[in-house]
Design a protein around this motif. Structure first.
Motif, PDB file in Angstrom:
ATOM      1  N   ARG A 207       0.699  -1.163   0.206  1.00 48.55           N
ATOM      2  CA  ARG A 207      -0.233   0.148   0.134  1.00 48.55           C
ATOM      3  C   ARG A 207       1.179   1.418  -0.177  1.00 48.55           C
ATOM      4  NH1 ARG A 207      -5.315  -1.015   1.943  1.00 48.55           N
ATOM      5  NH2 ARG A 207      -5.662   1.251   2.456  1.00 48.55           N
ATOM      6  N   GLU A 208       2.148   0.837   0.077  1.00 48.39           N
ATOM      7  CA  GLU A 208       2.571   2.376   0.503  1.00 48.39           C
ATOM      8  C   GLU A 208       3.780   3.192  -0.516  1.00 48.39           C
ATOM      9  OE1 GLU A 208       2.761   4.461   2.669  1.00 48.39           O
ATOM     10  OE2 GLU A 208       1.086   2.943   4.188  1.00 48.39           O
ATOM     11  N   GLY A 209       4.063   1.548  -1.693  1.00 43.17           N
ATOM     12  CA  GLY A 209       4.907   1.436  -2.548  1.00 43.17           C
ATOM     13  C   GLY A 209       4.331   1.692  -3.983  1.00 43.17           C
ATOM     14  N   VAL A 210       5.211   2.494  -4.745  1.00 43.66           N
ATOM     15  CA  VAL A 210       4.632   2.922  -6.219  1.00 43.66           C
ATOM     16  C   VAL A 210       4.891   2.077  -6.821  1.00 43.66           C
ATOM     17  CG1 VAL A 210       4.512   5.405  -7.816  1.00 43.66           C
ATOM     18  CG2 VAL A 210       3.540   5.489  -5.369  1.00 43.66           C
ATOM     19  N   PRO A 211       4.630   1.772  -8.152  1.00 45.90           N
ATOM     20  CA  PRO A 211       3.376   1.752  -8.469  1.00 45.90           C
ATOM     21  C   PRO A 211       3.190   0.194  -7.478  1.00 45.90           C
ATOM     22  CG  PRO A 211       4.552   0.308 -10.243  1.00 45.90           C
ATOM     23  CD  PRO A 211       5.706   1.174 -10.150  1.00 45.90           C
ATOM     24  N   GLY A 212       1.618   0.448  -7.097  1.00 46.36           N
ATOM     25  CA  GLY A 212       1.115  -0.418  -5.550  1.00 46.36           C
ATOM     26  C   GLY A 212      -0.102  -0.739  -6.030  1.00 46.36           C
ATOM     27  N   TYR A 213      -0.620  -0.669  -5.087  1.00 47.24           N
ATOM     28  CA  TYR A 213      -1.519  -1.070  -4.580  1.00 47.24           C
ATOM     29  C   TYR A 213      -2.930   0.003  -4.657  1.00 47.24           C
ATOM     30  CZ  TYR A 213      -6.028  -1.147  -1.403  1.00 47.24           C
ATOM     31  OH  TYR A 213      -7.773  -0.808  -1.333  1.00 47.24           O
ATOM     32  N   TYR A 214      -2.516   1.437  -4.791  1.00 49.41           N
ATOM     33  CA  TYR A 214      -2.945   2.985  -5.144  1.00 49.41           C
ATOM     34  C   TYR A 214      -3.215   2.559  -6.642  1.00 49.41           C
ATOM     35  CZ  TYR A 214      -4.246   3.568  -0.048  1.00 49.41           C
ATOM     36  OH  TYR A 214      -4.146   3.814   1.475  1.00 49.41           O
ATOM     37  N   ASP A 215      -2.388   2.363  -6.891  1.00 45.35           N
ATOM     38  CA  ASP A 215      -1.907   2.791  -8.542  1.00 45.35           C
ATOM     39  C   ASP A 215      -3.403   1.388  -9.683  1.00 45.35           C
ATOM     40  OD1 ASP A 215       0.109   4.516  -9.029  1.00 45.35           O
ATOM     41  OD2 ASP A 215       0.514   2.812  -7.628  1.00 45.35           O
ATOM     42  N   TYR A 216      -3.557  -0.053  -8.922  1.00 49.66           N
ATOM     43  CA  TYR A 216      -4.582  -0.625  -9.763  1.00 49.66           C
ATOM     44  C   TYR A 216      -6.008   0.248  -8.734  1.00 49.66           C
ATOM     45  CZ  TYR A 216      -0.839  -3.992 -10.604  1.00 49.66           C
ATOM     46  OH  TYR A 216       0.420  -4.866 -11.181  1.00 49.66           O
TER      47      TYR A 216
END
Length: 452
Positions: free
Chosen positions: A88-97
């Motif tokens: 949830r913190e890294g990019v790309p990751g949870y929020y990108d999906y």
């Protein structure tokens, strides 16, 4: 095929897999084989070093081929977000999906319908999927995603505390705490019938917490606190007591704020809210809510005068039960209704929890019969309430619900039904002191068409 170990639902022996979950799992497998596997992306062992940016681009191109592909990607991503823990913190990751999911879902609302199906089966979700669902809804609410409040109302309706083991109890308290915070987030700016339903829910959760506090010590003793030592057992008990106190306070503060700041909207709860508040007021095991419940119950005249609000009535029962009783009352073949109703009521007699109790079912049916005026079925219903050979619990629940209706809904009545109702809910009262025939005659005053 989705199995008990690979899906997001617990499956009991002989249970059929959930159709929505199967469709979501199939969509996820198609997305994996088409887009993710060629890029060596494994959500089960999520890594920031994987080519997620390229995967997101390929998923967007995959969805661009048509509406059905968009829906397939939406359902697949929702399933993956509930099945796996993504970074949830890294990019790309949870929020990108999650952003891709929202951009694809704006036109057809597949995500909301899929989540509504999953939320309706909250009690059957795995322990891993439950906090993920709550976290996902929290993120959707933060992003002002449409219809999140509808999903929260479904979770309220379906939520019960698990008390089988100390671990389940503690996890369930955390889920309730998250649901209270999520409710605060979605309900404050809205007045679409959410406030009265939430107040009804808080009354029931107050009783659930009291019930859980009474059975948890016995559950801990039965399981030996999962085989841990005595000091660990005491530590778990202390943690449970502290968490229980915090959650109770949060729930009470939410209910008090709603009643004091949005009383006009709360009154829309009508008879269901009066029913929930009266049961709390008459329960000495819920001291934190006694004063608030008394204040609500004192507004009985205003609540009874409210027009019937079916969404509030439906908040009394679980979704699956609503489908059952609606089918029995509205759609079942006439010659089979009485038998089906008897099966449902006697099966319900084994449910001892405050949430979704037998008395709630009786009141739901009573209010439904008042609305539709089905005379023959009502007569069968009354007879089944009192016949109860070996089903004393059914007769007692029927007396409680019908006396409540007589006290608050009958156009003409003496004061005795309300006094009897209050006495029945007092733990020291013996329901056998109330004549069943008295309650039957009182119910006929409420429903003249039920006269023989």
């Amino acid at each position: 095929m989705v199995t008990a170990s690979s899906g997001i639902f617990f499956l009991q022996p002989l249970d059929c897999p959930d159709k929505v979950e199967q469709a979501a799992a199939n969509s996820w497998q198609a997305i994996k084989s088409t887009v993710l596997d060629p890029l060596q992306i494994d959500f089960e062992r999520f890594s920031q070093a994987s080519a997620h940016a390229l995967a997101l681009t390929n998923l967007a191109w995959f969805a661009a081929e048509g509406e059905q592909r968009q829906k397939s990607v939406c359902v697949a991503l929702l399933y993956a977000l509930l099945l796996y823990d993504l970074e949830r913190e890294g990019v790309p990751g949870y929020y990108d999906y999650l952003c891709l999911l929202r951009s694809l879902d704006q036109a057809h609302g597949t995500a909301e319908r899929t989540l509504a199906s999953f939320a309706t089966k909250w009690r059957h979700l795995t322990w891993e999927a439950k906090p993920r669902l709550l976290a996902l809804l929290q993120d959707m609410a933060d992003a002002r995603w449409g219809k999140v409040s509808h999903l929260v109302m479904i979770l309220q309706r379906e939520f019960v505390l698990e008390c089988d083991t100390p671990e389940d109890f503690l996890d369930s308290l955390e889920h309730l705490r998250s649901l209270v915070e999520l409710t605060k987030l979605v309900i404050v700016p809205s007045t679409e019938g959410l406030i009265p339903r939430t107040l009804i829910w808080t009354c029931y959760m107050a009783q659930e917490l009291s019930y859980a506090a009474s059975v948890w010590p016995s559950a801990a003793a039965t399981t030996g606190t999962a085989g841990v030592g005595h000091s660990d057992s005491e530590s778990a008990a202390a943690a449970a007591a502290a968490s229980l106190e915090e959650v109770t306070a949060a729930l009470r503060d939410l209910a008090r704020a709603l009643w004091e700041e949005h009383r006009d909207h709360c009154l829309e709860g009508g008879v269901p809210l009066l029913w929930a508040a009266t049961r709390v007021h008459n329960n000495d095991d819920v001291p934190a809510f006694k004063e608030l419940a008394k204040s609500i119950a004192e507004a009985d005249v205003q609540l009874v005068e409210q027009a019937s609000n079916q969404v509030c009535v439906d908040h009394l029962l679980f979704g699956e039960e609503q489908e059952q009783v609606r089918f029995i009352v509205d759609d079942a073949a006439k010659q089979r209704r009485s038998q089906m109703l008897s099966w449902y009521l006697h099966k319900k007699s084994g449910w001892l929890r405050p949430r979704g109790s037998l008395a709630d079912s009786v009141l739901w049916l009573l209010l439904r019969f008042i609305e539709i005026g089905s005379g023959d079925l009502r007569l069968d219903f009354w007879e089944q309430c009192w016949s109860g050979e070996g089903h004393r619990q059914l007769a007692e629940a029927s007396i409680v619900a019908i006396l409540f209706a007589v006290a608050h809904l009958a156009p003409r009545h003496d004061s005795w039904p309300k006094r009897l109702f209050d006495a029945l809910l007092n733990p020291t009262a013996d329901p056998e002191h109330v004549k069943q025939r008295q309650a039957f005659e009182a119910s006929k005053q409420l429903l003249p068409k039920a006269q023989r």
